[in-house]
Structures are given as C-alpha cells and as structure tokens.
Design a protein around this motif. Structure first.
Motif, PDB file in Angstrom:
ATOM      1  N   GLU A   1      13.317  -3.707  15.564  1.00  0.00           N
ATOM      2  CA  GLU A   1      13.760  -4.053  16.906  1.00  0.00           C
ATOM      3  C   GLU A   1      12.730  -3.580  17.929  1.00  0.00           C
ATOM      4  OE1 GLU A   1      17.643  -2.321  17.262  1.00  0.00           O
ATOM      5  OE2 GLU A   1      18.627  -4.189  16.700  1.00  0.00           O
ATOM      6  N   ILE A   2      12.492  -4.417  18.914  1.00  0.00           N
ATOM      7  CA  ILE A   2      11.587  -4.043  19.992  1.00  0.00           C
ATOM      8  C   ILE A   2      12.348  -4.121  21.319  1.00  0.00           C
ATOM      9  CG2 ILE A   2       9.461  -4.715  18.816  1.00  0.00           C
ATOM     10  CD1 ILE A   2       9.554  -7.365  20.301  1.00  0.00           C
ATOM     11  N   LEU A   3      11.974  -3.281  22.252  1.00  0.00           N
ATOM     12  CA  LEU A   3      12.637  -3.229  23.544  1.00  0.00           C
ATOM     13  C   LEU A   3      12.000  -4.255  24.480  1.00  0.00           C
ATOM     14  CD1 LEU A   3      14.801  -1.693  25.192  1.00  0.00           C
ATOM     15  CD2 LEU A   3      12.979  -0.146  25.955  1.00  0.00           C
ATOM     16  N   GLU A   4      12.825  -5.158  24.998  1.00  0.00           N
ATOM     17  CA  GLU A   4      12.338  -6.169  25.926  1.00  0.00           C
ATOM     18  C   GLU A   4      13.115  -6.091  27.235  1.00  0.00           C
ATOM     19  OE1 GLU A   4      12.111 -10.098  24.371  1.00  0.00           O
ATOM     20  OE2 GLU A   4      10.436  -9.607  23.030  1.00  0.00           O
ATOM     21  N   GLU A   5      12.558  -6.714  28.244  1.00  0.00           N
ATOM     22  CA  GLU A   5      13.206  -6.687  29.566  1.00  0.00           C
ATOM     23  C   GLU A   5      13.415  -8.103  30.067  1.00  0.00           C
ATOM     24  OE1 GLU A   5      12.285  -5.122  34.126  1.00  0.00           O
ATOM     25  OE2 GLU A   5      11.303  -4.147  32.423  1.00  0.00           O
TER      26      GLU A   5
ATOM     27  N   ARG B   1      17.262  -4.224  30.235  1.00  0.00           N
ATOM     28  CA  ARG B   1      16.510  -4.076  29.005  1.00  0.00           C
ATOM     29  C   ARG B   1      17.429  -4.279  27.797  1.00  0.00           C
ATOM     30  NH1 ARG B   1      12.422   1.084  29.847  1.00  0.00           N
ATOM     31  NH2 ARG B   1      11.212   0.187  31.583  1.00  0.00           N
ATOM     32  N   PHE B   2      16.877  -4.820  26.743  1.00  0.00           N
ATOM     33  CA  PHE B   2      17.668  -5.073  25.539  1.00  0.00           C
ATOM     34  C   PHE B   2      16.758  -5.019  24.320  1.00  0.00           C
ATOM     35  CE2 PHE B   2      16.058  -9.047  27.147  1.00  0.00           C
ATOM     36  CZ  PHE B   2      15.639  -9.743  26.018  1.00  0.00           C
ATOM     37  N   PHE B   3      17.388  -4.788  23.170  1.00  0.00           N
ATOM     38  CA  PHE B   3      16.640  -4.767  21.913  1.00  0.00           C
ATOM     39  C   PHE B   3      16.659  -6.145  21.265  1.00  0.00           C
ATOM     40  CE2 PHE B   3      17.439  -0.184  22.243  1.00  0.00           C
ATOM     41  CZ  PHE B   3      16.170   0.306  21.927  1.00  0.00           C
ATOM     42  N   LYS B   4      15.507  -6.584  20.823  1.00  0.00           N
ATOM     43  CA  LYS B   4      15.391  -7.873  20.136  1.00  0.00           C
ATOM     44  C   LYS B   4      14.787  -7.641  18.756  1.00  0.00           C
ATOM     45  CE  LYS B   4      13.118 -12.389  20.363  1.00  0.00           C
ATOM     46  NZ  LYS B   4      12.125 -13.225  21.084  1.00  0.00           N
ATOM     47  N   PHE B   5      15.396  -8.262  17.729  1.00  0.00           N
ATOM     48  CA  PHE B   5      14.882  -8.097  16.365  1.00  0.00           C
ATOM     49  C   PHE B   5      13.640  -8.948  16.173  1.00  0.00           C
ATOM     50  CE2 PHE B   5      14.917  -9.263  11.773  1.00  0.00           C
ATOM     51  CZ  PHE B   5      14.692  -7.987  11.264  1.00  0.00           C
ATOM     52  N   ASN B   6      12.561  -8.291  15.819  1.00  0.00           N
ATOM     53  CA  ASN B   6      11.291  -8.975  15.560  1.00  0.00           C
ATOM     54  C   ASN B   6      11.149  -9.152  14.049  1.00  0.00           C
ATOM     55  OD1 ASN B   6       8.811 -10.114  16.217  1.00  0.00           O
ATOM     56  ND2 ASN B   6       7.728  -8.183  15.927  1.00  0.00           N
ATOM     57  N   LYS B   7      11.258 -10.370  13.556  1.00  0.00           N
ATOM     58  CA  LYS B   7      11.280 -10.640  12.118  1.00  0.00           C
ATOM     59  C   LYS B   7       9.962 -10.277  11.451  1.00  0.00           C
ATOM     60  CE  LYS B   7      14.677 -14.394  12.345  1.00  0.00           C
ATOM     61  NZ  LYS B   7      14.931 -15.842  12.098  1.00  0.00           N
ATOM     62  N   GLY B   8      10.096  -9.672  10.263  1.00  0.00           N
ATOM     63  CA  GLY B   8       8.929  -9.291   9.487  1.00  0.00           C
ATOM     64  C   GLY B   8       8.445 -10.419   8.594  1.00  0.00           C
ATOM     65  N   PRO B   9       7.440 -10.145   7.770  1.00  0.00           N
ATOM     66  CA  PRO B   9       6.852 -11.201   6.924  1.00  0.00           C
ATOM     67  C   PRO B   9       7.781 -11.730   5.835  1.00  0.00           C
ATOM     68  CG  PRO B   9       5.893  -9.055   6.425  1.00  0.00           C
ATOM     69  CD  PRO B   9       6.721  -8.881   7.652  1.00  0.00           C
TER      70      PRO B   9
ATOM     71  N   THR C   1       0.852  -1.190   0.000  1.00  0.00           N
ATOM     72  CA  THR C   1       0.000   0.000   0.000  1.00  0.00           C
ATOM     73  C   THR C   1       0.890   1.243   0.000  1.00  0.00           C
ATOM     74  OG1 THR C   1      -0.066  -0.057   2.433  1.00  0.00           O
ATOM     75  CG2 THR C   1      -1.872  -1.148   1.263  1.00  0.00           C
ATOM     76  N   PRO C   2       0.344   2.411  -0.326  1.00  0.00           N
ATOM     77  CA  PRO C   2       1.163   3.629  -0.374  1.00  0.00           C
ATOM     78  C   PRO C   2       1.830   4.008   0.948  1.00  0.00           C
ATOM     79  CG  PRO C   2      -0.878   3.967  -1.568  1.00  0.00           C
ATOM     80  CD  PRO C   2      -1.013   2.654  -0.866  1.00  0.00           C
ATOM     81  N   ASP C   3       1.283   3.538   2.092  1.00  0.00           N
ATOM     82  CA  ASP C   3       1.859   3.912   3.385  1.00  0.00           C
ATOM     83  C   ASP C   3       2.722   2.809   3.997  1.00  0.00           C
ATOM     84  OD1 ASP C   3      -0.207   2.178   3.879  1.00  0.00           O
ATOM     85  OD2 ASP C   3      -1.080   3.318   5.540  1.00  0.00           O
ATOM     86  N   LEU C   4       3.014   1.748   3.244  1.00  0.00           N
ATOM     87  CA  LEU C   4       3.828   0.646   3.761  1.00  0.00           C
ATOM     88  C   LEU C   4       5.283   1.096   3.901  1.00  0.00           C
ATOM     89  CD1 LEU C   4       3.210  -2.432   4.415  1.00  0.00           C
ATOM     90  CD2 LEU C   4       4.385  -2.923   2.269  1.00  0.00           C
ATOM     91  N   MET C   5       5.889   0.820   5.040  1.00  0.00           N
ATOM     92  CA  MET C   5       7.273   1.203   5.314  1.00  0.00           C
ATOM     93  C   MET C   5       8.199  -0.003   5.172  1.00  0.00           C
ATOM     94  SD  MET C   5       7.118   4.403   5.956  1.00  0.00           S
ATOM     95  CE  MET C   5       8.692   4.751   6.743  1.00  0.00           C
ATOM     96  N   PRO C   6       9.508   0.224   4.904  1.00  0.00           N
ATOM     97  CA  PRO C   6      10.460  -0.900   4.800  1.00  0.00           C
ATOM     98  C   PRO C   6      10.458  -1.806   6.025  1.00  0.00           C
ATOM     99  CG  PRO C   6      11.473   1.098   3.964  1.00  0.00           C
ATOM    100  CD  PRO C   6      10.146   1.510   4.548  1.00  0.00           C
ATOM    101  N   THR C   7      10.342  -1.216   7.226  1.00  0.00           N
ATOM    102  CA  THR C   7      10.341  -2.033   8.444  1.00  0.00           C
ATOM    103  C   THR C   7       9.111  -2.929   8.548  1.00  0.00           C
ATOM    104  OG1 THR C   7       9.412  -0.123   9.621  1.00  0.00           O
ATOM    105  CG2 THR C   7      11.797  -0.473   9.811  1.00  0.00           C
ATOM    106  N   ASP C   8       8.045  -2.562   7.828  1.00  0.00           N
ATOM    107  CA  ASP C   8       6.836  -3.386   7.844  1.00  0.00           C
ATOM    108  C   ASP C   8       7.056  -4.735   7.174  1.00  0.00           C
ATOM    109  OD1 ASP C   8       5.309  -1.452   9.149  1.00  0.00           O
ATOM    110  OD2 ASP C   8       4.755  -0.476   7.274  1.00  0.00           O
ATOM    111  N   ILE C   9       8.048  -4.811   6.290  1.00  0.00           N
ATOM    112  CA  ILE C   9       8.303  -6.084   5.609  1.00  0.00           C
ATOM    113  C   ILE C   9       9.577  -6.767   6.111  1.00  0.00           C
ATOM    114  CG2 ILE C   9       7.030  -5.407   3.545  1.00  0.00           C
ATOM    115  CD1 ILE C   9       9.667  -4.884   2.150  1.00  0.00           C
ATOM    116  N   ILE C  10      10.573  -5.976   6.503  1.00  0.00           N
ATOM    117  CA  ILE C  10      11.835  -6.561   6.971  1.00  0.00           C
ATOM    118  C   ILE C  10      11.725  -6.985   8.432  1.00  0.00           C
ATOM    119  CG2 ILE C  10      14.258  -6.062   7.504  1.00  0.00           C
ATOM    120  CD1 ILE C  10      14.282  -4.205   5.078  1.00  0.00           C
ATOM    121  N   GLY C  11      11.124  -6.122   9.231  1.00  0.00           N
ATOM    122  CA  GLY C  11      11.061  -6.340  10.672  1.00  0.00           C
ATOM    123  C   GLY C  11      11.656  -5.152  11.392  1.00  0.00           C
TER     124      GLY C  11
END
Length: 332
Positions: free
Chosen positions: A89-93, A100-108, A77-87
């Motif tokens: 990082e999210i902050l986890e504890e 706290r640390f960053f974990k890569f959340n894989k995209g589609p 869609t016109p508003d789709l961002m690169p991170t929406d498909i690649i994935g």
C-alpha cells in the motif's frame, strides 16, 4: 462459450504451432517442452530444475513470447521480501479534497505468466508468499483479497539443492507445483546447434499464436477428455503404493520416508488428460499415465537416508512402481 467441432479443431491446431514457435529459439528439449505444454493445458504450475546455463529461463521467456499474455519475471534473491512480489500500500492524496488514503500498488504477481527465477535463492518467508497465489489464484494484503489475472501460470526455476546458497522449498509448496521438470545437458548435436545459433547475428522472430481465451478454452477442454474407471483405479493404486505406512511394496517401506497425497493422483489424471489432448486424442491411454508419472511424483515422494546413501531416487521408485503395480486388463 460452447465449443463447436470446428472451433475445437482450430484450437487443437494451434498447440503444435506453439511448440514450433518456441523451437525457433530452443534447441532440442522436446520432452521438456511437451511437459511444459501439458502443465499449461492442465492449468497448473511448473518447477524446472537444472544446473545454471541450461536455458531454463530462456525456455520460459520464449514460451511467454509465443503466448499473447502478460508476462513478469521475478528474480529471487536472499533479500527479497513478500511485499516485493505481492505488492504494497502506498499513501496518496486526493488533490480535490486534500484527503489522504492508502492505495494498493500491485506487485509483479499480477500477470498471466510469472517467471519465478531461482526460487530457491530466497528464504522460506518469501517462498511461502507464493502459496496462496498458487493455490487460490488470489493474494491477501491488509485484510483485502485481490484476485489474480487468468490464466495464471507460475513457472519457477531452481538450481539443484546441493549447490551453495540455496533454500530447499517447503514440502507444502513443492506439492503446489503440478510438475517438477528436470533439465539435463544437451546432446552433442544439440550443443553444436546451440553454439551455432547463439554466437551469430541472426535473431529468431517468435510470434504469439495463442491468446488468453484460447488457453482457457483449452483448459476447459482438458477436463472433458475421458478416462476409464479402471485407469482411475490404477492411478489410485500407484499413489497409494507410494505410502510406506500402508503399502505392501517392500522397497517402498525400505526407501521412502513418506509418499504422495491425493493431490498427486489429481495431478496425474489431469496431466494425462492434457497429454492425450496434445496427441490429438479425447481419451486417456495407459501410456499417458506412464509418461507423466515421473514429473508428477518426483517431488511428492520423500526418500529416506538409506535411499540417499544407496543413490535411490524418487524417479527410480516411480519406474519400479510402473513395472510392479498391477495394470487393468484390456486397457490401451
């Protein structure tokens, strides 16, 4: 894993079964299905082009059901961002240490088969995010490289560029697609069958007949299909003839803005090998090259304004080249 004669026969027997399963849902489109299977065996990505309503998405979804592989659909869609498909990082504890640390959340993109639906509905920034994945079979985020699952196959659909709200794919990305497959309207009988099948209560049961290991073995087998040196030179002659700066063919100089690069030659040989294997042969024939040339070259030959004004397409140029480029003698 070394393939024995019996395992090769068993593997090749599954390929027609795959097409049979897909045809439980898809009416007609034999040539389209063959080209899709060729691209899959050759290990390349495919771009399907056609106006809305011609079952482009349904073909891909049905194919994924017949393959025992992970499948994800991305609606561009016109508003789709690169991170929406690649994935991202999210902050986890860590609940034990409290850190706290960053974990890569894989995209589609992290699946075996990706349906990139209406890829030309999204801006170039997001389209280009696919480039590394398509070519390198990996993605990079935050300086870290993440390998993608194998086999990895992107099947993208697009509406014709002339339609409103579309963003033409950059030439660099188009070249990453092994084949550009054009889907046309069904015949009268096929359309009758489509209407009959899709307006009742009966649903087709598509079974998975090939798994990831089978596919990787088949892709390795494609590379072992033989091709005569004279046919390799013939492919090279066709590709080199598409380039207006160096060709001696008058209509290429007149109609073509720029021609195909070496990747087109690689694609033509690989897809010819895959087609030969689908036909039960272990050697490439001239007919394999001629059959695959349009889908290989139609997105790699850029026509100039004069050609567009005269309704000269890359398909017509390819057809002329097949007629005029000198063929090797004594080759089937």
């Amino acid at each position: 894993m070394e393939l024995t004669e019996n395992s090769v026969k068993a593997l090749l027997a599954k390929l027609p079964q795959l097409k049979t399963e897909i045809q439980k849902v898809i009416v007609g489109q034999d040539a389209i299905l063959d080209e899709l299977l060729v691209a899959f065996l050759a290990g390349g990505h495919c771009l399907l082009e056609g106006v809305p309503g011609l079952a482009k998405t349904l073909i891909v979804k049905t194919m994924s059901q017949a393959l025992h592989l992970s499948f994800r659909r991305i609606q561009f869609t016109p508003d789709l961002m690169p991170t929406d498909i690649i994935g991202t990082e999210i902050l986890e504890e860590d609940h034990v240490t409290g850190k706290r640390f960053f974990k890569f959340n894989k995209g589609p993109l992290f699946a075996n088969i990706i349906l990139a639906d209406e890829i030309n509905r999204t801006p170039p920034k997001t389209q280009s995010a696919l480039l590394e994945a398509m070519q390198e079979f990996e993605v990079t985020y935050g300086g870290q490289t993440y390998p993608l699952d194998k086999p990895f196959f992107i099947l993208a659909t697009q509406n014709p560029i002339e339609q409103a709200g579309t963003y033409p794919l950059p030439e660099a990305q188009l070249d990453r697609f092994l084949l550009l497959i054009k889907i046309g309207y069904p015949t009268e009988q096929e359309e009758f069958e489509v209407l009959n099948r899709t307006t009742g209560t009966k649903k087709a049961d598509v079974k998975a007949v090939i798994n990831a290991e089978d596919i990787q073995q088949a892709q390795a087998l494609v590379r072992q299909v033989t091709i005569n040196d004279d046919l390799v030179k013939y492919v090279s002659s066709i590709i080199r003839a598409t380039r207006p700066d160096t060709t001696t063919v008058p209509y290429i100089k007149e109609w073509v803005r720029w021609g195909a690069g070496p990747r087109a030659g690689q694609a033509l040989i690989l897809t010819a090998k895959a087609r030969a294997l689908l036909k039960g042969r272990y050697a490439v024939l001239m007919e394999d090259i001629h059959a695959m040339a349009p889908a290989v070259l139609r997105h790699r030959i850029l026509m100039n304004f004069k050609a567009e004004a005269e309704d000269i397409t890359s398909d017509k140029v390819t057809a002329e080249l097949i007629k005029t480029v000198e063929r090797p003698k004594n080759i089937g």
